[in-house]
Design a protein around this motif. Structure first.
Motif, mmCIF file in Angstrom:
data_model
loop_
_atom_site.group_PDB
_atom_site.id
_atom_site.type_symbol
_atom_site.label_atom_id
_atom_site.label_comp_id
_atom_site.label_asym_id
_atom_site.label_seq_id
_atom_site.Cartn_x
_atom_site.Cartn_y
_atom_site.Cartn_z
ATOM 1 N N GLU A 201 45.262 34.805 28.522
ATOM 2 C CA GLU A 201 44.753 34.681 29.887
ATOM 3 C C GLU A 201 43.566 35.606 30.096
ATOM 4 O OE1 GLU A 201 48.555 33.780 32.693
ATOM 5 O OE2 GLU A 201 48.693 35.489 31.357
ATOM 6 N N ALA A 202 43.693 36.826 29.582
ATOM 7 C CA ALA A 202 42.605 37.788 29.725
ATOM 8 C C ALA A 202 41.345 37.277 29.031
ATOM 9 C CB ALA A 202 43.022 39.141 29.158
ATOM 10 N N ALA A 203 41.511 36.757 27.813
ATOM 11 C CA ALA A 203 40.361 36.276 27.055
ATOM 12 C C ALA A 203 39.722 35.081 27.767
ATOM 13 C CB ALA A 203 40.787 35.885 25.640
ATOM 14 N N ARG A 204 40.557 34.221 28.358
ATOM 15 C CA ARG A 204 40.016 33.063 29.072
ATOM 16 C C ARG A 204 39.161 33.528 30.253
ATOM 17 N NH1 ARG A 204 40.796 30.034 33.224
ATOM 18 N NH2 ARG A 204 42.495 31.312 34.030
ATOM 19 N N LEU A 205 39.639 34.561 30.960
ATOM 20 C CA LEU A 205 38.883 35.073 32.103
ATOM 21 C C LEU A 205 37.567 35.708 31.659
ATOM 22 C CD1 LEU A 205 41.520 36.590 34.511
ATOM 23 C CD2 LEU A 205 39.869 34.806 35.015
ATOM 24 N N VAL A 206 37.610 36.418 30.535
ATOM 25 C CA VAL A 206 36.378 37.038 30.020
ATOM 26 C C VAL A 206 35.356 35.957 29.686
ATOM 27 C CG1 VAL A 206 35.424 38.325 28.068
ATOM 28 C CG2 VAL A 206 37.526 39.104 29.147
ATOM 29 N N LEU A 207 35.851 34.889 29.051
ATOM 30 C CA LEU A 207 34.973 33.774 28.690
ATOM 31 C C LEU A 207 34.394 33.130 29.946
ATOM 32 C CD1 LEU A 207 34.233 31.922 26.153
ATOM 33 C CD2 LEU A 207 36.043 30.457 26.949
ATOM 34 N N GLU A 208 35.273 32.865 30.909
ATOM 35 C CA GLU A 208 34.842 32.203 32.142
ATOM 36 C C GLU A 208 33.821 33.066 32.879
ATOM 37 O OE1 GLU A 208 38.137 30.962 34.685
ATOM 38 O OE2 GLU A 208 36.778 31.179 36.401
ATOM 39 N N ARG A 209 34.075 34.370 32.888
ATOM 40 C CA ARG A 209 33.171 35.276 33.579
ATOM 41 C C ARG A 209 31.779 35.272 32.946
ATOM 42 N NH1 ARG A 209 34.222 41.395 35.071
ATOM 43 N NH2 ARG A 209 32.369 42.368 34.326
ATOM 44 N N ASP A 210 31.728 35.316 31.617
ATOM 45 C CA ASP A 210 30.417 35.332 30.949
ATOM 46 C C ASP A 210 29.670 34.023 31.168
ATOM 47 O OD1 ASP A 210 31.044 37.827 30.163
ATOM 48 O OD2 ASP A 210 30.604 37.529 28.033
ATOM 49 N N LEU A 211 30.414 32.906 31.163
ATOM 50 C CA LEU A 211 29.751 31.613 31.388
ATOM 51 C C LEU A 211 29.230 31.539 32.827
ATOM 52 C CD1 LEU A 211 32.128 29.137 29.490
ATOM 53 C CD2 LEU A 211 30.035 30.222 28.694
ATOM 54 N N LYS B 216 34.090 37.160 24.269
ATOM 55 C CA LYS B 216 32.684 37.389 24.610
ATOM 56 C C LYS B 216 31.765 36.714 23.590
ATOM 57 C CE LYS B 216 30.576 40.755 26.394
ATOM 58 N NZ LYS B 216 30.246 40.167 27.696
ATOM 59 N N THR B 217 32.135 36.810 22.298
ATOM 60 C CA THR B 217 31.320 36.199 21.266
ATOM 61 C C THR B 217 31.367 34.677 21.382
ATOM 62 O OG1 THR B 217 32.012 38.061 19.924
ATOM 63 C CG2 THR B 217 30.768 36.361 18.824
ATOM 64 N N ALA B 218 32.541 34.152 21.725
ATOM 65 C CA ALA B 218 32.664 32.700 21.906
ATOM 66 C C ALA B 218 31.748 32.244 23.043
ATOM 67 C CB ALA B 218 34.114 32.325 22.199
ATOM 68 N N ALA B 219 31.728 33.014 24.126
ATOM 69 C CA ALA B 219 30.844 32.667 25.240
ATOM 70 C C ALA B 219 29.393 32.695 24.778
ATOM 71 C CB ALA B 219 31.049 33.644 26.389
ATOM 72 N N HIS B 220 29.052 33.689 23.970
ATOM 73 C CA HIS B 220 27.689 33.802 23.456
ATOM 74 C C HIS B 220 27.312 32.576 22.631
ATOM 75 C CE1 HIS B 220 24.632 35.328 20.524
ATOM 76 N NE2 HIS B 220 24.104 35.722 21.649
ATOM 77 N N TRP B 221 28.242 32.103 21.816
ATOM 78 C CA TRP B 221 27.945 30.919 21.006
ATOM 79 C C TRP B 221 27.784 29.685 21.891
ATOM 80 C CZ3 TRP B 221 30.701 26.308 20.066
ATOM 81 C CH2 TRP B 221 30.087 25.482 19.108
ATOM 82 N N LEU B 222 28.673 29.547 22.891
ATOM 83 C CA LEU B 222 28.573 28.386 23.777
ATOM 84 C C LEU B 222 27.235 28.375 24.514
ATOM 85 C CD1 LEU B 222 32.148 28.264 25.318
ATOM 86 C CD2 LEU B 222 31.093 26.594 23.804
ATOM 87 N N LEU B 223 26.675 29.572 24.748
ATOM 88 C CA LEU B 223 25.450 29.667 25.535
ATOM 89 C C LEU B 223 24.188 29.661 24.684
ATOM 90 C CD1 LEU B 223 26.742 32.356 28.006
ATOM 91 C CD2 LEU B 223 26.173 30.008 28.562
#
Lengths: 235, 209
Positions: A16-26, A111-118
């Motif tokens: 859940e925490a990781a999902r929120l971090v991802l959502e926040r960065d996106l 955070k790295t996953a968000a970076h790749w998606l972006l």
């Protein structure tokens, strides 16, 4: 009265925490689109410079297309890397992540996953356009998209280590490039090879598999390393 | 039976050539509040950061409920909340979104809980505005809302009353008192007075020498 002895029963799991971090960065990236567009614009400009500089003959361009594509993709993904942790380090977000009681490795992975998606994913989607303008046949598009998509996963992960290691420095851009580029060489070699084979209509699965192996290696090790580097930078 | 609460024994911390903490020690039982004072540069923030395990002291021990916290930092971190002198808010997110993403990494919270916490700190009117447009005092209030949302035992607060108006400072006092009443611990570093009855507060004075 609430019990203050142990962690709350409604504690968030690491997923859940990781999902929120991802959502926040996106969410943040979509509110600040300028930063999002920069690497893509760079990629498009660099790849369109080559026909001007070399020759408009598609046959000649086709010979260098894979290399041009990959060098441009590598530099473009490097361009966005500096922002990966920097803002979070300045405003104290990383500190809160480190103190959240959640495994920092998991949050760094998010955070790295968000970076790749972006950055990586948009680059992969832009790659066909650049490839076609460099004379690649339409049949090569699936192979090029696949190699850029998988390769940028590895690049984001390798880059996250460099970005975390250079957190404490003020002008980290050049050092970040010096740290990250040598480690990215295998990705460049296999990625360019896969794209080249795709352009020539030959089977490109072998280098693609090697790229995937690099990405998996990155997924397992890079978040550990960047989490450790972030902790050191907070000291 | 080990002692409950936070114990710091003979802490020595160096920052480069500078010997910041020279043998600091204290014991903070459940329901206890320690006010760390001292001039600028005396090491208040360093003490707080060492006490939450961000800084590794050169020598000395840090015990939570009688156990060395460095043996299991994640567990220790899950019982504490550290708020530095700047609230970690993203300029492009609203106060509400900031809280959701900040606290959500630690605790599941619903909309209503979040709304109630924002109301408590008087943030309802501006909770949807981007944090970029908030004043320093308003940002502080968002941090107070975060504190009240996360019911962890140990609060480490760096300059909790800075930038707040009189009513905001009183709110800090009330939040701390409620926390102490439910058995929580507060470690607050500030050179201001804490808005609490003096009898509730232990003091620790840090000096340069």
């Amino acid at each position: 009265m609430s019990d203050t002895r142990t962690a709350a029963p409604d504690a968030a799991s690491v997923l859940e925490a990781a999902r929120l971090v991802l959502e926040r960065d996106l969410t943040l990236a979509l509110r600040r689109r300028g930063q999002l567009v920069q690497p893509l614009a760079f990629f498009v400009i660099v790849t369109t410079l080559f026909p001007l500089a070399i020759s408009p003959e598609l046959a000649r361009l086709r010979e260098v297309a894979a290399g041009v594509l990959w060098v441009a993709a590598l530099l473009a993904s490097l361009l966005a890397l500096e922002f990966l942790f920097r803002d979070d380090a300045y405003d104290g977000t990383l500190e809160q992540y480190a103190l959240s009681g959640q495994p920092l490795t998991g949050l760094m992975f998010a955070k790295t996953a968000a970076h790749w998606l972006l950055t990586g994913l948009p680059l992969a989607l832009m790659a066909p356009l650049a490839a076609l303008s460099l004379g690649a046949p339409p049949d090569a598009v699936p192979g090029i998209v696949a190699s850029v998509a998988v390769g940028t996963i590895a690049l984001s992960l390798i880059g996250s280590i460099g970005a975390a290691l250079t957190l404490g420095l003020r002008r980290s851009g050049v050092l970040l490039a010096l740290l990250t580029l040598p480690l990215s060489l295998p990705v460049l070699i296999f990625g360019a090879r896969a794209s080249e084979l795709a352009i020539h209509g030959e089977p490109y699965v072998a280098p693609l598999e090697l790229l995937a192996a690099l990405a998996v290696l990155g997924i397992t090790l890079a978040p550990l390393a960047s989490a450790a580097a972030v902790r050191i930078s907070l000291e | 039976m080990p002692r409950e609460g936070l114990e710091v024994e003979n802490l020595h911390l160096w920052r480069g050539e500078h010997h910041v903490l020279r043998g600091v020690g204290f014991a903070l039982p459940r329901g206890g509040c320690l006010h760390v004072t001292g001039p600028n540069g005396a090491g208040k923030t360093s003490l707080l950061r060492a006490a939450c395990g961000l800084l590794y002291p050169e020598s000395g021990r840090l015990l939570w409920d009688g156990r060395d916290v460095h043996e299991d930092l994640p567990t220790f971190h899950s019982v504490l909340m550290y708020i530095g002198h700047e609230a970690p808010l993203k300029a492009d997110l609203s106060a509400r979104e900031n809280l959701r993403y900040w606290i959500g990494t630690r605790r599941r919270i619903g909309r209503d809980t979040l709304g109630a916490a924002l109301q408590r700190v008087g943030a309802t009117a501006w909770s949807e505005r981007p944090a970029r447009t908030l004043s320093a005092g308003q940002r502080r209030r968002v941090a107070l809302a975060a504190l009240s949302l996360l019911l962890v035992p140990l609060w480490l607060l760096d300059e909790p009353t800075t930038n707040l108006d009189a009513e905001g400072q009183q709110l800090v006092g009330t939040l701390i008192e409620e926390h102490l009443a439910r058995g929580g611990l507060v470690l607050a570093a500030t050179h201001h007075e804490l808005p609490l009855p003096r009898s509730r507060v232990q003091r620790l004075e840090l000096t340069h020498e």
